[in-house]
Design an enzyme around this catalytic site. Sequence first.
Site, PDB file in Angstrom:
ATOM      1  N   THR A   1       0.848  -1.205   0.000  1.00 32.05           N
ATOM      2  CA  THR A   1       0.000   0.000   0.000  1.00 32.05           C
ATOM      3  C   THR A   1       0.884   1.256   0.000  1.00 32.05           C
ATOM      4  O   THR A   1       2.111   1.160   0.080  1.00 32.05           O
ATOM      5  CB  THR A   1      -0.901  -0.006   1.261  1.00 32.05           C
ATOM      6  OG1 THR A   1      -0.069  -0.220   2.408  1.00 32.05           O
ATOM      7  CG2 THR A   1      -1.939  -1.095   1.182  1.00 32.05           C
TER       8      THR A   1
ATOM      9  N   SER B   1      -4.850  -3.535  -4.765  1.00 31.22           N
ATOM     10  CA  SER B   1      -5.894  -3.309  -3.771  1.00 31.22           C
ATOM     11  C   SER B   1      -5.236  -3.016  -2.433  1.00 31.22           C
ATOM     12  O   SER B   1      -4.232  -3.642  -2.082  1.00 31.22           O
ATOM     13  CB  SER B   1      -6.785  -4.553  -3.647  1.00 31.22           C
ATOM     14  OG  SER B   1      -7.697  -4.364  -2.583  1.00 31.22           O
TER      15      SER B   1
ATOM     16  N   LYS C   1       0.914  -0.862  13.933  1.00 32.63           N
ATOM     17  CA  LYS C   1       0.484  -0.390  12.610  1.00 32.63           C
ATOM     18  C   LYS C   1       1.082   0.983  12.322  1.00 32.63           C
ATOM     19  O   LYS C   1       0.982   1.894  13.149  1.00 32.63           O
ATOM     20  CB  LYS C   1      -1.049  -0.339  12.534  1.00 32.63           C
ATOM     21  CG  LYS C   1      -1.542   0.065  11.174  1.00 32.63           C
ATOM     22  CD  LYS C   1      -2.970  -0.319  10.927  1.00 32.63           C
ATOM     23  CE  LYS C   1      -3.421   0.122   9.549  1.00 32.63           C
ATOM     24  NZ  LYS C   1      -2.672  -0.502   8.452  1.00 32.63           N
TER      25      LYS C   1
ATOM     26  N   HIS D   1      -6.782  -1.210  15.371  1.00 37.27           N
ATOM     27  CA  HIS D   1      -5.680  -2.067  14.921  1.00 37.27           C
ATOM     28  C   HIS D   1      -4.653  -2.217  16.038  1.00 37.27           C
ATOM     29  O   HIS D   1      -4.631  -1.436  16.985  1.00 37.27           O
ATOM     30  CB  HIS D   1      -4.965  -1.472  13.695  1.00 37.27           C
ATOM     31  CG  HIS D   1      -5.684  -1.719  12.406  1.00 37.27           C
ATOM     32  ND1 HIS D   1      -6.630  -0.857  11.917  1.00 37.27           N
ATOM     33  CD2 HIS D   1      -5.596  -2.741  11.512  1.00 37.27           C
ATOM     34  CE1 HIS D   1      -7.090  -1.323  10.767  1.00 37.27           C
ATOM     35  NE2 HIS D   1      -6.490  -2.466  10.496  1.00 37.27           N
TER      36      HIS D   1
HETATM   37  N1  LIG Z   1      -3.436  -5.138   0.388  1.00 33.41           N
HETATM   38  C1  LIG Z   1      -3.619  -5.882   1.489  1.00 33.41           C
HETATM   39  O1  LIG Z   1      -4.624  -6.594   1.657  1.00 33.41           O
HETATM   40  C2  LIG Z   1      -2.539  -5.847   2.540  1.00 33.41           C
HETATM   41  C3  LIG Z   1      -2.629  -6.655   3.689  1.00 33.41           C
HETATM   42  C4  LIG Z   1      -1.560  -6.639   4.588  1.00 33.41           C
HETATM   43  C5  LIG Z   1      -0.448  -5.836   4.346  1.00 33.41           C
HETATM   44  N2  LIG Z   1      -0.419  -5.052   3.232  1.00 33.41           N
HETATM   45  C6  LIG Z   1       0.756  -4.241   2.863  1.00 33.41           C
HETATM   46  O2  LIG Z   1       1.736  -5.103   2.307  1.00 33.41           O
HETATM   47  C7  LIG Z   1       3.038  -4.585   2.555  1.00 33.41           C
HETATM   48  C8  LIG Z   1       3.904  -5.655   3.213  1.00 33.41           C
HETATM   49  O3  LIG Z   1       3.313  -6.052   4.425  1.00 33.41           O
HETATM   50  P1  LIG Z   1       4.002  -7.154   5.364  1.00 33.41           P
HETATM   51  O4  LIG Z   1       3.156  -7.201   6.577  1.00 33.41           O
HETATM   52  O5  LIG Z   1       4.281  -8.409   4.622  1.00 33.41           O
HETATM   53  O6  LIG Z   1       5.377  -6.414   5.699  1.00 33.41           O
HETATM   54  P2  LIG Z   1       6.748  -7.077   6.150  1.00 33.41           P
HETATM   55  O7  LIG Z   1       7.596  -5.953   6.616  1.00 33.41           O
HETATM   56  O8  LIG Z   1       6.509  -8.220   7.087  1.00 33.41           O
HETATM   57  O9  LIG Z   1       7.357  -7.684   4.809  1.00 33.41           O
HETATM   58  C9  LIG Z   1       7.819  -6.908   3.733  1.00 33.41           C
HETATM   59  C10 LIG Z   1       8.989  -7.670   3.114  1.00 33.41           C
HETATM   60  O10 LIG Z   1       9.346  -7.004   1.901  1.00 33.41           O
HETATM   61  C11 LIG Z   1      10.765  -6.979   1.828  1.00 33.41           C
HETATM   62  N3  LIG Z   1      11.151  -5.897   0.930  1.00 33.41           N
HETATM   63  C12 LIG Z   1      11.207  -4.556   1.188  1.00 33.41           C
HETATM   64  N4  LIG Z   1      11.585  -3.903   0.072  1.00 33.41           N
HETATM   65  C13 LIG Z   1      11.777  -4.839  -0.894  1.00 33.41           C
HETATM   66  C14 LIG Z   1      12.168  -4.770  -2.245  1.00 33.41           C
HETATM   67  N5  LIG Z   1      12.456  -3.615  -2.840  1.00 33.41           N
HETATM   68  N6  LIG Z   1      12.238  -5.929  -2.966  1.00 33.41           N
HETATM   69  C15 LIG Z   1      11.959  -7.121  -2.383  1.00 33.41           C
HETATM   70  N7  LIG Z   1      11.594  -7.239  -1.081  1.00 33.41           N
HETATM   71  C16 LIG Z   1      11.494  -6.124  -0.349  1.00 33.41           C
HETATM   72  C17 LIG Z   1      11.230  -6.785   3.269  1.00 33.41           C
HETATM   73  O11 LIG Z   1      12.568  -7.191   3.441  1.00 33.41           O
HETATM   74  C18 LIG Z   1      10.233  -7.691   4.017  1.00 33.41           C
HETATM   75  O12 LIG Z   1      10.712  -9.012   4.134  1.00 33.41           O
HETATM   76  C19 LIG Z   1       2.811  -3.313   3.372  1.00 33.41           C
HETATM   77  O13 LIG Z   1       2.770  -2.214   2.491  1.00 33.41           O
HETATM   78  C20 LIG Z   1       1.420  -3.534   4.001  1.00 33.41           C
HETATM   79  O14 LIG Z   1       0.752  -2.317   4.299  1.00 33.41           O
HETATM   80  C21 LIG Z   1      -1.434  -5.041   2.342  1.00 33.41           C
END
Ligand SMILES: NC(=O)c1ccc[n+]([C@@H]2O[C@H](COP(=O)([O-])OP(=O)(O)OC[C@H]3O[C@@H](n4cnc5c(N)ncnc54)[C@H](O)[C@@H]3O)[C@@H](O)[C@H]2O)c1
Length: 256
Positions: free
Chosen positions: A86, A109, A148, A144
């Site tokens: 996001t 999304s 967050k 939340h």
């Molecule tokens: N759309 C949805 O339904 C939804 C639901 C949950 C979380 N999210 C979003 O998803 C994203 C990730 O959430 P999360 O809880 O998995 O976070 P997280 O921090 O647990 O995981 C993110 C991962 O991405 C890696 N990363 C960062 N930059 C990178 C890059 N350039 N290339 C490859 N890997 C990279 C990090 O090292 C980490 O392992 C956030 O933006 C969160 O807001 C969206």
Amino acid sequence: MKIALSGYGKMGRMIESAAQSAGHTIVLKADIGAEGAVRVGSAAELAEAVKKSGADGVIDFTHPASVVENILALTHLGLPIVVGTTGWYDKLEEVRRAAQTGGACVFYSANYSIGVNLFYRIAEYAARLTAAYSEYDTAVSETHHRRKADSPSGTALDLAKAVMRGNPHKKETVFNAQDIKDDRLYVASLRVGSVPGTHRVYFDSPADTIELTHCARSREGFACGAVRAFEWLAGGLANGSLKKGALYTMDDMLVD
Ligand SMILES: NC(=O)c1ccc[n+]([C@@H]2O[C@H](COP(=O)([O-])OP(=O)(O)OC[C@H]3O[C@@H](n4cnc5c(N)ncnc54)[C@H](O)[C@@H]3O)[C@@H](O)[C@H]2O)c1
């Protein structure tokens, strides 16, 4: 189908198990450093790794700071891309142009939970019904866990938009209880413990309150929804019902 994961954090891991349960194969787990993943140092390296993996498409849950670069590099491969990350939607037009040029499809999304997306529609309908009765006021709230990063949640903002589509008397959102005027929709945030995400809409009159609640039990709903979006996107491209080079959202996928 063969899926490449961009980002192997909390969501990446959950998507891995949701995709495997649905019979798909994870051919690549790429991350900037997470254990158990192939290390990629740049968006170009990510695109190269995806190409080599032979994946049918990519699911990205990484970080707002790098996701646009990732998407732009991936669009050159012409594969379907599902984006869960996001906080980048101000760059949507740039991504739209890149998808067109590269012939890639991008599904995005802020919330992949099917239930939340149904909740938006239910809230819009309820707002439309109550808007006809001036004694009802409306507000949105979200709760939340304390870690967050953003507040209010992106989901609460989308929920507020749905309510305002239904109720034309509410013209803008406010986040401070001191600023609530009749034409403003108050969105309140609470942070506590480990709550995965609860969203509420209130329709309140002097006589009663109607309360609608969506309560996520875990992150599983997001992961299953993202895998479903991938299946819908890749399937639609294969059978010709979807166009290459376009952007899609949950509104395109959900049945009316
Ligand atoms: N759309 C949805 O339904 C939804 C639901 C949950 C979380 N999210 C979003 O998803 C994203 C990730 O959430 P999360 O809880 O998995 O976070 P997280 O921090 O647990 O995981 C993110 C991962 O991405 C890696 N990363 C960062 N930059 C990178 C890059 N350039 N290339 C490859 N890997 C990279 C990090 O090292 C980490 O392992 C956030 O933006 C969160 O807001 C969206």
